[in-house]
Design a protein around this motif. Sequence first.
Motif, mmCIF file in Angstrom:
data_model
loop_
_atom_site.group_PDB
_atom_site.id
_atom_site.type_symbol
_atom_site.label_atom_id
_atom_site.label_comp_id
_atom_site.label_asym_id
_atom_site.label_seq_id
_atom_site.Cartn_x
_atom_site.Cartn_y
_atom_site.Cartn_z
ATOM 1 N N LEU A 1 0.821 -1.224 0.000
ATOM 2 C CA LEU A 1 0.000 0.000 0.000
ATOM 3 C C LEU A 1 0.854 1.273 0.000
ATOM 4 O O LEU A 1 1.963 1.289 0.513
ATOM 5 N N ASN A 2 0.340 2.328 -0.639
ATOM 6 C CA ASN A 2 0.931 3.650 -0.478
ATOM 7 C C ASN A 2 -0.199 4.672 -0.442
ATOM 8 O O ASN A 2 -1.366 4.322 -0.644
ATOM 9 N N ALA B 1 1.527 -5.882 11.367
ATOM 10 C CA ALA B 1 2.966 -5.662 11.208
ATOM 11 C C ALA B 1 3.338 -4.182 11.226
ATOM 12 O O ALA B 1 4.488 -3.838 11.473
ATOM 13 N N SER B 2 2.365 -3.319 10.939
ATOM 14 C CA SER B 2 2.629 -1.875 11.013
ATOM 15 C C SER B 2 1.324 -1.166 11.337
ATOM 16 O O SER B 2 0.238 -1.677 11.067
ATOM 17 N N LYS B 3 1.464 0.016 11.927
ATOM 18 C CA LYS B 3 0.278 0.800 12.269
ATOM 19 C C LYS B 3 -0.493 1.157 11.000
ATOM 20 O O LYS B 3 -1.724 1.079 10.962
ATOM 21 N N LEU B 4 0.207 1.556 9.936
ATOM 22 C CA LEU B 4 -0.483 1.951 8.708
ATOM 23 C C LEU B 4 -1.320 0.805 8.152
ATOM 24 O O LEU B 4 -2.464 1.007 7.721
ATOM 25 N N ARG B 5 -0.761 -0.386 8.160
ATOM 26 C CA ARG B 5 -1.488 -1.537 7.618
ATOM 27 C C ARG B 5 -2.704 -1.878 8.498
ATOM 28 O O ARG B 5 -3.804 -2.106 7.997
ATOM 29 N N THR C 1 2.558 -9.047 14.228
ATOM 30 C CA THR C 1 2.824 -10.276 13.506
ATOM 31 C C THR C 1 4.250 -10.252 13.031
ATOM 32 O O THR C 1 4.874 -9.201 12.906
ATOM 33 N N LYS C 2 4.756 -11.425 12.745
ATOM 34 C CA LYS C 2 6.111 -11.544 12.205
ATOM 35 C C LYS C 2 6.028 -11.304 10.701
ATOM 36 O O LYS C 2 5.888 -12.223 9.923
ATOM 37 N N GLY C 3 6.065 -10.063 10.341
ATOM 38 C CA GLY C 3 6.058 -9.760 8.911
ATOM 39 C C GLY C 3 4.738 -10.087 8.258
ATOM 40 O O GLY C 3 3.687 -9.734 8.784
ATOM 41 N N VAL C 4 4.778 -10.768 7.133
ATOM 42 C CA VAL C 4 3.551 -11.100 6.425
ATOM 43 C C VAL C 4 3.141 -12.551 6.642
ATOM 44 O O VAL C 4 2.192 -13.028 6.040
#
Lengths: 273, 273, 273
Positions: free
Chosen positions: A65-66, A96-100, A133-136
Amino acid sequence: MLGNCLENVREKSPLVHNITNYVTVNDVANALLACGGSPIMSDEPCDVEDITSICGGLNINIGTLNKNSIEGMFIAGKKSNELGHVVLLDPVGAGASKLRTDTAIKLMNEIKFDIIRGNISEIKTLSLGYGTTKGVDADEADTVTKENLDKMIDFAKGFSKKTSSIIAITGAIDLVADSEKCYVIYNGVPQMSRITGTGCQLSSVATAFAIANPLDKLKAVAAAVCMMGLAGEIGYKNLKVGEGNSTLRNRIIDAIYNMDADSLNKGAKYEVR
Amino acid sequence: MLGNCLENVREKSPLVHNITNYVTVNDVANALLACGGSPIMSDEPCDVEDITSICGGLNINIGTLNKNSIEGMFIAGKKSNELGHVVLLDPVGAGASKLRTDTAIKLMNEIKFDIIRGNISEIKTLSLGYGTTKGVDADEADTVTKENLDKMIDFAKGFSKKTSSIIAITGAIDLVADSEKCYVIYNGVPQMSRITGTGCQLSSVATAFAIANPLDKLKAVAAAVCMMGLAGEIGYKNLKVGEGNSTLRNRIIDAIYNMDADSLNKGAKYEVR
Amino acid sequence: MLGNCLENVREKSPLVHNITNYVTVNDVANALLACGGSPIMSDEPCDVEDITSICGGLNINIGTLNKNSIEGMFIAGKKSNELGHVVLLDPVGAGASKLRTDTAIKLMNEIKFDIIRGNISEIKTLSLGYGTTKGVDADEADTVTKENLDKMIDFAKGFSKKTSSIIAITGAIDLVADSEKCYVIYNGVPQMSRITGTGCQLSSVATAFAIANPLDKLKAVAAAVCMMGLAGEIGYKNLKVGEGNSTLRNRIIDAIYNMDADSLNKGAKYEVR
């Protein structure tokens, strides 16, 4: 029997709009073509309304995503809702990230998804509103196993009730649930986790299956999940000495291409709970 | 022996954050999975800090850079430096445009790279601060050969001293140098240059090797370079009549998937200078 | 005979700047390498002038256009025109959205294209200034057939006259026309439509062929179209039981890699009208 769901895809050739990551997008397109669907990719906010309007459904995958594509996801999702199209969310890397995490949850709040498909860590993140999570990939601690199966089925049904979406949790054991019924699916091989993109492919293929089978989308998604796992089994069985994950990737798409209703019916391993 | 470096990757399964080009990104992910690592891709400035924080290292590849991803590279690089993660720069096309040259040099000025990997034209561009290359391939005039080997080893060591980075210059002969020691590597086949992405794959794989082998990163990067070249040899040897660069691409990743410490030890062709 | 056009590509190894979609970009690069060309990808407005300047030609494909890459297309196209480079337009999805249709037409108005290559629905859209297509595939109603061949040849020649571009309309029967002469090409297999990207690959390859054969670009583009279709035939013939569209994708690129002037001369099926 699930085979007729595949037949309907091959007959209707549903056009699927994909807003998806650039890592696995080529495999997504070829897997969709292999099962009888037709892909179109577009993430530009100025383009997505027109594109989604000519499609039968929309697959939103947040893998890379962007800012621009996020805007496209909301516009396309709302338009698809207006048109009554099938919409699927693949929350890659939620947790895995706040944005996601935030993007996935905001998408769920503003768009009605027919289907949400992810690994258990991603789905847990959506259900809790946060996660790590550990990455994806899914955390091992979260995996669906024979031991925790009852509990996980309850979780999937409960989350489906809360979201009014079909919930597809994929891993060694796959669950496809609405609020009352859960397909527990045992197809697939562990080697699929050494290839990037089988989950992304499944999301797009499941969208096509739901479009082509409007009267029983739950069964349609279960059929897509069985088909993907079965394709993994066939692909793995066909590997020769010296072949590895790259060839397996090709053979899985090839197996989808050659799958018919009969082989899906015979190969699908599932129970309904 | 280099084989234990590969064993450490398979055992530790390092998660690598890749900000990389969209041309070869799928192969990068599959090559990383093939050697035992785990990939995650993210280039959005709002996403990269979180993503890089859960990884063991960062691979920055400027192959299809844009304003947004360039911003992501700086943010991710600085965060990785803060966290003491392994950081690698792959300056694709440095010398081919002002933006690429300037971005690569600015990255070097603001971020501490453990490893810089490129072809000779790209590395020369970084060392001079400017350059002209024929696209993304090395100029023939620059190639490392048996004739100019001593001079090139000195150049690699000198540039390593100047940058405090491990310098990996790949081509027909590969050099992996710190300021005092240089691995000269003879693995590989010329046909690898007719496939896009073996360099990009190597950068991501080398990042994984350095993460998993923190006590001797120089040896780890040399092991990654040998493994990639050896995979090219195995892949090429396995080609059948009528097969070409696309199948070779698959077979190289398959060969990485099937590589073990023993085969890497036996197949690695290098000297230390 | 068309074979010498391929020989010229292998001899001159033209560097092609591609502003292309992220769905098929890897296959585009490998197909270009397979035929003897050399790829570079760049879509960032600040980067494209420098990159296109070192190339022999530019391939603009609007398959996953966004605001930033659209700006890049105009800058690169104008610079290429200034430098007298070969420029090709692949109007992917023109007719499927206003943005795509408008962008393609604006590109045609502001940039001189040596070649425009698309399916019949896309080309009709450009000729009418508007259109509706089923996604990125051609509408069946529009297909070039033996029955409407005369009319379609006239259309292609007329559109070439109007645009001063070579017009390549690809489908079951392919047309490559300037205002006076039309190659009607019968190579290819229907299974190519179940793979994403053969059209995108062709556009890049055709750019390379036109660069390497400046004295007869029409013949060069026809040679590229024949080669792509012939590669499809060879790839399909080589498929084994259980193989499908993913393996076919690889075998087509492999077939290009192994193609020589002689096999192209023998396999090309075309007439000049």
